[in-house]
Scaffold this active site. Structure first.
Site, short mmCIF file in Angstrom:
data_model
loop_
_atom_site.label_atom_id
_atom_site.label_comp_id
_atom_site.label_asym_id
_atom_site.label_seq_id
_atom_site.Cartn_x
_atom_site.Cartn_y
_atom_site.Cartn_z
N GLY A 15 0.84 -1.21 0.00
CA GLY A 15 0.00 0.00 0.00
C GLY A 15 0.87 1.25 0.00
O GLY A 15 0.61 2.22 -0.72
N LYS A 16 1.93 1.21 0.81
CA LYS A 16 2.85 2.36 0.86
C LYS A 16 3.55 2.54 -0.49
O LYS A 16 3.64 3.65 -1.01
CB LYS A 16 3.95 2.13 1.91
N ASP A 77 7.76 5.31 8.74
CA ASP A 77 7.04 4.67 9.86
C ASP A 77 5.78 5.49 10.04
O ASP A 77 5.84 6.72 10.19
CB ASP A 77 7.87 4.63 11.15
N PHE A 160 -5.55 1.38 2.08
CA PHE A 160 -5.11 0.16 2.77
C PHE A 160 -5.24 0.39 4.27
O PHE A 160 -5.67 1.47 4.72
CB PHE A 160 -3.67 -0.21 2.37
N GLY A 161 -4.86 -0.60 5.04
CA GLY A 161 -4.81 -0.47 6.50
C GLY A 161 -6.12 0.00 7.11
O GLY A 161 -7.19 -0.56 6.84
N ASP A 163 -7.78 2.69 6.57
CA ASP A 163 -8.50 3.69 5.76
C ASP A 163 -10.03 3.54 5.82
O ASP A 163 -10.73 4.56 5.86
CB ASP A 163 -8.03 3.63 4.30
N HIS A 188 -1.34 12.15 5.52
CA HIS A 188 -0.10 12.26 6.28
C HIS A 188 1.10 11.92 5.39
O HIS A 188 2.11 12.60 5.39
CB HIS A 188 -0.18 11.30 7.48
N ARG A 189 0.96 10.87 4.56
CA ARG A 189 2.08 10.41 3.71
C ARG A 189 2.34 11.42 2.59
O ARG A 189 3.49 11.75 2.31
CB ARG A 189 1.73 9.02 3.14
P1 ITT Z 1 7.11 -1.41 6.56
O1 ITT Z 1 7.58 -1.16 7.98
O2 ITT Z 1 7.78 -2.59 5.93
O3 ITT Z 1 7.19 -0.14 5.72
P2 ITT Z 1 4.52 -1.77 7.81
O4 ITT Z 1 3.13 -1.99 7.30
O5 ITT Z 1 5.03 -2.72 8.88
O6 ITT Z 1 5.54 -1.77 6.57
P3 ITT Z 1 4.64 0.44 9.64
O7 ITT Z 1 5.41 -0.26 10.67
O8 ITT Z 1 4.98 1.86 9.28
O9 ITT Z 1 4.65 -0.30 8.24
O10 ITT Z 1 3.10 0.36 10.07
C1 ITT Z 1 2.19 1.17 9.48
C2 ITT Z 1 0.79 0.64 9.75
O11 ITT Z 1 -0.06 1.77 10.04
C3 ITT Z 1 0.23 0.01 8.48
O12 ITT Z 1 0.47 -1.38 8.46
C4 ITT Z 1 -1.25 0.36 8.58
O13 ITT Z 1 -1.91 -0.56 9.41
C5 ITT Z 1 -1.23 1.72 9.29
N1 ITT Z 1 -1.21 2.83 8.31
C6 ITT Z 1 -0.15 3.62 7.99
N2 ITT Z 1 -0.47 4.48 7.01
C7 ITT Z 1 -1.75 4.22 6.69
C8 ITT Z 1 -2.64 4.75 5.75
O14 ITT Z 1 -2.28 5.67 4.89
N3 ITT Z 1 -3.87 4.25 5.71
C9 ITT Z 1 -4.26 3.29 6.55
N4 ITT Z 1 -3.48 2.69 7.46
C10 ITT Z 1 -2.22 3.16 7.53
#
Ligand code: ITT
Length: 204
Positions: A15-16, A77, A160-161, A163, A188-189
């Site tokens: 998603g990122k 993060d 994703f996540g 949202d 935020h991103r």
């Molecule tokens: P990496 O560390 O490998 O980049 P991760 O998913 O483990 O991947 P993080 O530790 O930064 O990444 O955790 C971020 C979590 O926060 C992510 O898994 C989502 O559940 C939530 N999140 C972050 N940005 C989001 C967004 O734009 N929309 C929805 N949920 C988000």
């Protein structure tokens, strides 16, 4: 016209990656950005994201992977903060319902924790910290946030996540109901990435 700047994203979150690809393509800098997943990311020794702040985890992640691979490495993060839950899920957003849980299980847990919450208690924000590093040296660390509310039930299928439960009152939509362009404009991103590019133009 200067040569494109190549940035390598250290992330396992598709998603990122999708959002950063679009943000890079839409960037209005005097230089083009080429964004790629860090080569071999999945087989590199993993960084332990156990710091108590988003900025520290982002910096640690970018520094760690930049020592293992060349080029400009950046890491994000990010997470959801609900002040009425003492800041949870916060830096534990990805593991909120356990290390193997799915997005729906994380959302279910959040909705359970928020059951019976008042309007004020539903206030929440997403945070994104991005760090950029090269060969173990930090070039920039930026953070930003976007404020909204947690709904009582999920809505929408984009993003994703968390949202589908993150409601943005000004547009009367959840982040999962926004187009990719709208989310990148408001999120935020998106805001943190534009700060990073502004910082980069002074460093490179
Ligand atoms: P990496 O560390 O490998 O980049 P991760 O998913 O483990 O991947 P993080 O530790 O930064 O990444 O955790 C971020 C979590 O926060 C992510 O898994 C989502 O559940 C939530 N999140 C972050 N940005 C989001 C967004 O734009 N929309 C929805 N949920 C988000």
């Amino acid at each position: 016209m200067r040569a494109p700047v190549k940035l390598f994203l250290a992330s396992s979150n598709p998603g990122k990656l999708a959002e950063y690809r679009e943000l890079a393509a839409a960037s209005a800098q005097s230089f083009a950005i080429e964004l790629e997943l860090l080569p071999g990311f999945g087989s590199l020794p993993e960084f332990d994201e156990s710091a108590p702040t988003f900025a520290e985890n982002a910096a640690g992640k970018a520094l760690h992977y930049s020592r293992l691979k060349g080029g400009l490495v950046f890491a994000d993060d990010s997470g959801l903060v609900v002040p009425a839950l003492g800041g949870a899920p916060g830096v534990h957003s990805a593991r909120y319902a356990g290390p193997q849980a799915t997005n729906s299980q994380r959302i279910e847990k959040l909705l359970r924790e928020m059951r019976g919450s008042t309007c004020n208690e539903r206030a929440a924000y997403f945070v994104c910290a991005i760090a950029l590093a090269k060969q173990g040296h930090a070039f920039a660390i930026v953070t930003d946030r976007v404020d909204g509310e947690i709904l009582g039930a999920a809505r929408g299928s984009g993003g994703f996540g968390y949202d589908p439960v993150f409601y943005f009152p000004a547009l009367q939509k959840t982040f999962a109901e926004l187009t990719a362009e709208e989310k990148n404009q408001l999120s935020h991103r998106g805001k943190a990435f534009r700060k990073l590019l502004a910082a980069l133009s002074g460093v490179l």
